[in-house]
Scaffold this active site. Structure first.
Site, PDB file in Angstrom:
ATOM      1  N   ASP A 190       0.748  -1.175  -0.130  1.00 55.28           N
ATOM      2  CA  ASP A 190       0.004   0.029   0.020  1.00 55.28           C
ATOM      3  C   ASP A 190       0.917   1.405   0.063  1.00 55.28           C
ATOM      4  OD1 ASP A 190      -1.963   1.762   0.203  1.00 55.28           O
ATOM      5  OD2 ASP A 190      -3.173   0.749   1.564  1.00 55.28           O
TER       6      ASP A 190
HETATM    7  C1  BGC Z   1      -5.071   3.454   0.025  1.00 55.43           C
HETATM    8  C2  BGC Z   1      -5.205   2.418  -0.909  1.00 55.43           C
HETATM    9  C3  BGC Z   1      -5.011   3.188  -2.265  1.00 55.43           C
HETATM   10  C4  BGC Z   1      -3.671   3.634  -2.455  1.00 55.43           C
HETATM   11  C5  BGC Z   1      -3.333   4.311  -3.594  1.00 55.43           C
HETATM   12  C6  BGC Z   1      -3.837   4.251   0.078  1.00 55.43           C
HETATM   13  O1  BGC Z   1      -3.748   5.306   1.008  1.00 55.43           O
HETATM   14  O2  BGC Z   1      -5.082   2.688   1.346  1.00 55.43           O
HETATM   15  O3  BGC Z   1      -6.386   1.661  -0.973  1.00 55.43           O
HETATM   16  O4  BGC Z   1      -5.165   2.271  -3.224  1.00 55.43           O
HETATM   17  O5  BGC Z   1      -3.549   4.722  -1.297  1.00 55.43           O
HETATM   18  O6  BGC Z   1      -4.089   5.490  -3.687  1.00 55.43           O
END
Ligand code: BGC
Length: 754
Positions: free
Chosen positions: A263
């Site tokens: 993530d």
């Molecule tokens: C989120 C993810 C997301 C990623 C990219 C993160 O903060 O937890 O779900 O895909 O950002 O935007």
């Protein structure tokens, strides 16, 4: 001699330049990955493991790095799950890049319809492809452990089977377009507060049966291209650095063959992530490259480990549209997809209450409507954070009711419109960004006198209760899970005034997650639950109010009577203060004990407490009969068939049949019954029947024995229960397993007490 050395020199130069041209001409193909691996420098290999900057698709969340020399293209990753999230406008062009706002995951799960899910995500995936994106960072599929988790709207259910089947269908639908998905957030990312650091302390049984089970189903049945490891820790280790989770369980046990990406963010100890089997660091940053490079040079990361991850990356890249040079149009058919979004909402919305068969509204009698609630204008289509989609519009209830031919109380409508306009102007001035969490616009008070007048002048009251939710924080108990004082007063006063004149009151719950309903539901004659139903959802609500569509959604989670009835509430940060206690030791902030173990949702409520609405519940405008089922079992599992008949006289409808299994006594303590399969009928005309077939394997019926690190099915008599909800069992059968069966797995997930 001089001549000879000149000839030798010339030959050498020739050879060198031949070698150079030759290596320049090696470019990536599907069938030369090993060759490419050999041709790559260490620096090139490392660069492929760390995301990089890019501007191919403005608003996309991340990229993988290009290696031009080897024909390795940059690939583009953008968010979901309710549609593609990219920036709708770009500098230097008038063209727009809006995407369709489909219903949120919780609503799609309420359809209990895997075919519908695949149909919806096939359309969604077309937008991913046509806007030049390679991977949609979706579906989100963490379990609804607690209703206050801020991202529950992006997730499906409290039950791992429903969640897993829905996620698998989502993945299949998107990937039919030749683009990828990233199932997230793996795993046990069930709260937003301190999500980057929180240590989820979970027993192996709860992990295997609940928090990993849905991912297991999605991996095996959906075959996602990628998995996103979560931010949090699991039993003391970051999930992205947990070899047992990312390699042993995910790849060795479940057969996952795609890439794992982190993530978004950069944690310490990148080296451990690489070794654990985390192939791609997103969003990617130079320090990660430096760390990996140093570790490869020092031997801390072996050549095999490096090549293993790079091979995974190359195998991913050759599947992408960018690798295929797909000529994307930037013009998906948004009109057609809006219709898909509307149908999806129609097939999923849940009818919770319908006294005296109030609904569907006969338009002739209920033409004049007093429509209450700020959310009747400021309708919540999706939610906030990375799951928000930039749509051209979100239909609201005022528009949708008017379009369907109802006459709204104009003064009331104007009162709400003005307030929302004002608020939106303030929002714009404050430049609210994706991280600004706006859970609820404060409800507007309406005077008793005005309501009295509205009751006289209109035939029916509709009260829309709105809740937003989003990434980065959890919801609160007060004024969010529970109604605010103004909402309560509004409902009470509307109910008193309209009921005094024998006029009905309908409540529409435009909410992102479960709220308290037990204390006020008696005030409404009918309650509809569309969740956050996407850009066309308000029209779907009206289609159900008018009977154009017969509701067939059912609850993918339990609505408890009170928040503290939920076992996980004792271990959830519903009240928290970041400043209290020593950092690293704050209960429910730095660590969360999943003390309720497997007793999540209906698994607990069935035998322990009254609920407001049970798991699997939802009403229809017609009635269904369940035949005596047939169950054919052998040691590998069973096949069940049951015939469902629409016994109503007037309305066609669809029924969700939920198959629960109750295991024999003895051995591990188990829930009274667990959902093991489900199916939904087609639209049955009055009197029409359909026979549904459901298959369950012995493995799927097993519980997890921690002592043996094994899945086990007990011997004895199993009851198969066919329910219209988890408590409304219409028909049963049974079968016998003569022998205990077991499937051993690796004991690698750590212990909550470690
Ligand atoms: C989120 C993810 C997301 C990623 C990219 C993160 O903060 O937890 O779900 O895909 O950002 O935007």
């Amino acid at each position: 001699m001089k001549k000879l050395s000149l000839i030798v020199l010339l030959c050498l130069v020739g050879l060198l330049s031949f070698a150079q041209t030759n290596s320049n001409t090696i470019t990536l193909r599907e069938d030369n990955i090993e060759e490419i691996l050999k041709a790559m420098t260490i620096e090139e290999k490392v660069s492929l493991l760390v995301g990089g900057p890019g501007n191919l698709v403005p608003g996309a969340a991340g990229y993988t790095r290009e290696i031009e020399r080897l024909g390795i293209p940059m690939t583009v990753l953008a968010d979901g799950p309710a549609g593609l999230r990219i920036r709708p406008t770009r500098e230097g062009t008038d063209q727009t890049f809006y995407c369709t706002g489909f219903p949120t995951s919780t609503l799609l799960a309420s359809s209990w319809d895997v075919a519908l899910m695949e149909y919806v995500t096939q359309a969604m995936g077309n937008e991913v492809l046509e806007y030049g994106v390679d991977v949609l960072l979706a579906p989100g599929m963490n379990l609804h452990r607690n209703p206050l988790c801020g991202r529950n709207f992006e997730y499906y259910s409290e039950d791992p089977l429903l969640s897993g089947k829905m996620a698998a269908a989502y993945v299949r639908g998107i990937q039919k377009n030749g683009v990828g998905t990233s199932i997230k957030h793996f795993a046990a990312n069930n709260q937003e507060i301190n999500r980057l650091e929180n240590d989820a302390r979970v027993s192996n049984r709860a992990l295997r049966e609940l928090y990993l089970k849905n991912f297991e189903i999605a991996v095996k049945e959906g075959k996602p291209w990628t998995v996103m490891s979560s931010y949090n820790k699991l039993n003391g280790e970051y999930t992205q650095q947990k070899h047992g989770l990312l390699t042993t369980v995910l790849r060795d046990e479940w057969g996952f063959d795609g890439i794992v990406m982190t993530d978004w963010g950069c944690k310490e100890n990148t080296v451990k992530s690489v070794k654990a089997g985390n192939d791609l660091m997103e969003w990617g940053n130079q320090v990660e490259i430096d760390r990996i490079l140093a570790a490869v040079n020092s031997g801390e990361i072996s050549q095999e480990e490096l090549d293993r991850n790079v091979r995974n990356m190359l195998n991913y890249i050759v599947k992408t549209p960018h690798f295929r040079h797909y000529n994307y149009s930037n013009k998906p058919d948004l009109k057609a997809h809006a219709q898909v979004a509307r149908k999806a909402a129609e097939e999923s919305i849940i009818l919770l209450k319908n006294e005296e068969r109030l609904l569907p509204l006969e338009k002739g009698c209920y033409r004049k409507v007093a429509l209450y609630g700020v959310a009747s204008v400021d309708f919540v289509g999706i939610g906030t954070g990375s799951g928000e989609v930039n749509t051209t519009h979100i239909a609201n209830m005022q528009e949708a009711m008017t379009e369907a031919g109802f006459t709204l109380d104009e003064n009331l409508a104007e009162y709400y419109r003005q307030y929302v306009n004002q608020q939106q102007t303030i929002d714009k001035m404050e430049q609210s960004n994706r991280w600004k969490y706006r859970n609820i616009r404060e409800e507007l008070a309406v005077s008793v006198k005005a309501i009295g007048l509205q009751a006289k002048e209109n035939n029916v009251a509709i009260v829309v209760i709105g809740r937003n939710a989003g990434e980065g924080t959890d919801r609160t108990l007060k004024d969010d899970f529970e109604l605010s004082a103004t909402e309560r007063e509004l409902l009470q006063n509307v109910s008193t005034a309209f009921h005094a004149l024998c006029k009905p009151v309908i409540v529409v719950l435009n909410i992102g997650g479960v709220i308290e309903t037990a204390s006020w539901k008696h005030l409404a004659d009918a309650i509809l639950l569309p969740w956050s139903p996407g850009q066309e959802g308000a029209h779907a609500v009206v289609d159900i109010l008018t009977g154009k569509v017969n509701p067939s959604g059912k609850l993918p989670m339990t609505f408890p009577v009170e928040y503290m009835d939920i076992p996980s509430s004792r271990n959830f940060p519903y009240t928290w203060d970041m400043t209290k206690g020593r950092k690293g030791e704050r209960k429910n902030v730095d660590y969360t004990d999943y003390g309720e173990n497997i007793w999540v949702g209906y698994r607990y409520f069935l035998t322990n407490r009254e609920v407001s609405y049970p798991f699997g519940y939802g009403l229809s405008y017609t009635t269904f009969d369940y035949s005596k089922p047939k169950v054919k079992a052998d040691k590998d599992g069973f096949i069940a068939t049951i015939t469902i008949t629409n016994t109503g006289k007037v309305t066609a409808g669809r029924e969700v049949v939920e198959l629960y299994v109750a295991a024999p006594d003895g051995g591990l303590e188990k829930p009274a019954r667990e959902l093991k399969a489900f199916a939904k009928t087609k639209l049955l005309a009055p009197g029409e029947s359909e026979t549904l077939t459901m298959k369950v394997s012995a493995y799927e019926m097993a519980s997890f024995n921690e002592e043996h690190s094994a899945w086990e099915t007990a011997a004895g008599t199993y009851k198969v229960l066919f329910g219209a909800s988890s408590v409304d069992i219409r028909s049963t059968a049974s079968f016998n397993f003569k022998k205990v069966q077991s499937w051993e797995v690796h004991d690698v997930l750590g212990n909550p007490k470690d």
